[in-house]
Design a protein around this motif. Structure first.
Motif, PDB file in Angstrom:
ATOM      1  N   TYR A  83    -112.301  34.499  33.426  1.00  0.00           N
ATOM      2  CA  TYR A  83    -113.824  35.316  32.862  1.00  0.00           C
ATOM      3  C   TYR A  83    -113.926  35.995  31.589  1.00  0.00           C
ATOM      4  N   MET A 120    -116.273  29.763  27.220  1.00  0.00           N
ATOM      5  CA  MET A 120    -117.084  30.654  27.853  1.00  0.00           C
ATOM      6  C   MET A 120    -118.925  29.674  28.494  1.00  0.00           C
ATOM      7  N   ILE A 124    -118.048  31.768  32.225  1.00  0.00           N
ATOM      8  CA  ILE A 124    -119.796  31.793  32.959  1.00  0.00           C
ATOM      9  C   ILE A 124    -120.049  31.486  33.990  1.00  0.00           C
ATOM     10  N   CYS A 127    -116.872  32.001  37.264  1.00  0.00           N
ATOM     11  CA  CYS A 127    -116.910  33.715  37.216  1.00  0.00           C
ATOM     12  C   CYS A 127    -118.267  33.794  38.235  1.00  0.00           C
ATOM     13  N   LEU A 153    -123.629  38.508  32.976  1.00  0.00           N
ATOM     14  CA  LEU A 153    -124.065  36.681  32.144  1.00  0.00           C
ATOM     15  C   LEU A 153    -124.350  37.734  31.030  1.00  0.00           C
ATOM     16  N   ILE A 172    -124.993  29.377  27.236  1.00  0.00           N
ATOM     17  CA  ILE A 172    -124.514  30.286  28.039  1.00  0.00           C
ATOM     18  C   ILE A 172    -125.379  31.082  28.819  1.00  0.00           C
ATOM     19  N   GLY A 176    -125.381  30.459  33.608  1.00  0.00           N
ATOM     20  CA  GLY A 176    -125.476  31.018  33.796  1.00  0.00           C
ATOM     21  C   GLY A 176    -127.252  31.940  34.718  1.00  0.00           C
TER      22      GLY A 176
END
Length: 373
Positions: A83, A120, A124, A127, A153, A172, A176
């Motif tokens: 991340y 990402m 995300i 992570c 986030l 994204i 998340g």
């Protein structure tokens, strides 16, 4: 020594045996369909887009196989670092990245123009899956836990919006939020957030770039500028509609071949496919995506580790969002936000991110009996 060699060999074969072959076949099928579609966008010739797409698919699919053999514990250990690296790459892209079409979101790595925002989408989920892995259910709704999750986030979302890339930042955010919701956060927070978002939306529109405002206005009324902003979506609807039940046939899509449809190899690849293969072909493609999502969720269901469960459920939901947003966009049901169709759309970063996601899912399948401390 001989015993150890035999043991590692049997472990290797055991891993190969534990692959989800239905998932692999579906990914290969998508690769084949996308390669044929890319060949079609090049006018029935093997030109730049088809060569590049096929080579990237083969390289990244091979990478998927090898990365799947890595133990799921590695992904758990590496989650925060992964991340952080992608976050730093996002900052680098914003400061020194390649500019194209008014956006600064690519890093030139010579062999590929990397778009960190695509990676990402995976980082995300990884992570947040690690973050919630050890948090007890009764602490999930505490202010401290929620605050850290929101920081994780919001940081990449702000960086991606600044590029500017509203579409990717929304995807994204959805990826998340799904993990946060799956971790057991109270539904009332989502309701409060949704109401706040609705109230703030008129003010948020004021901060949008002129082209982003134009996209929203075009979505609401494409015919207000049929030769300008509304051209792409009008041509896309015509192409999909003209495909009818069984399509015009492979390499026979007039909207595409007469160059009525720009950007057909990227976000609008489904338009070309629907025109050539019609409603039946489109249903077949949807079925492949449904099977993929089902297999990913099933792997999550059989995994013993909470990290694997959260990742698989999060990634399965993310693929659902990518497919729904892309198809809704080309059908005029959503504004054009620049969302690629997984594996089908041309783009190395999107393909790389998708394959990394599938590699982690496959690693979860191979090690589904493992518990992560």
């Amino acid at each position: 020594m001989q015993h150890n060699s035999f043991n590692s060999q049997s472990t290797f074969f055991q891993k190969i045996k534990n692959f989800d072959y239905i998932l692999l076949i579906c990914i290969l099928l998508l690769g084949l369909i996308s390669s044929l579609s890319m060949y079609s966008t090049d006018g029935g010739e093997i030109l730049f887009h088809s060569k590049s797409h096929v080579s990237k698919f083969l390289i990244f699919f091979t990478m998927l196989i090898f990365m799947s053999l890595v133990n799921i514990r590695f992904w758990h250990s590496f989650a925060y670092l992964f991340y952080t690296i992608i976050l730093l790459l996002l900052i680098w892209a914003s400061l020194y990245g390649i500019k194209a079409s008014g956006s600064q979101r690519w890093i030139n790595l010579y062999f590929i123009n990397l778009q960190p925002s695509e990676l990402m989408k995976i980082a995300i989920i990884v992570c947040l899956a690690k973050y919630y892995h050890r948090i007890q259910l009764n602490k999930v709704n505490s202010f401290q836990v929620m605050f850290v999750a929101l920081v994780i986030l919001i940081l990449p979302i702000m960086l991606v919006i600044a590029q500017p890339d509203l579409g990717t930042s929304i995807l994204i955010a959805l990826s998340g939020l799904v993990v946060i919701w799956l971790a057991g956060i109270n539904i009332k927070y989502f309701i409060y957030s949704f109401i706040t978002l609705l109230i703030l939306m008129p003010f948020a529109i004021a901060f949008l770039k002129p082209y982003q405002k134009l996209r929203i206005l075009t979505f609401l009324d494409p015919d207000r500028d049929p030769l300008g902003a509304g051209y792409q979506i009008i041509q896309s609807k015509i192409a999909v509609g003209s495909g009818g039940l069984s399509g015009k046939g492979f390499l026979k899509g007039t909207q595409s071949y007469l160059e009525f449809l720009p950007e057909k190899h990227t976000d609008f690849i489904f338009t070309l496919f629907a025109e050539e293969h019609g409603f039946i072909g489109s249903l077949g493609l949807l079925l492949i995506y449904i099977i993929i999502i089902y297999r990913v969720l099933k792997i999550g269901a059989i995994s013993r580790s909470y990290f694997s469960k959260l990742f698989c459920y999060g990634y399965g939901s993310a693929i659902f969002f990518y497919v729904v947003v892309n198809m809704s966009m080309v059908l005029g049901l959503l504004p054009i936000v620049g969302s690629p169709l997984p594996i089908m759309s041309y783009g190395g970063s999107s393909m790389l991110a998708t394959m990394i996601g599938f590699a982690i899912v496959m690693s979860a399948k191979i090690n589904h009996k493992q518990l992560i401390a």
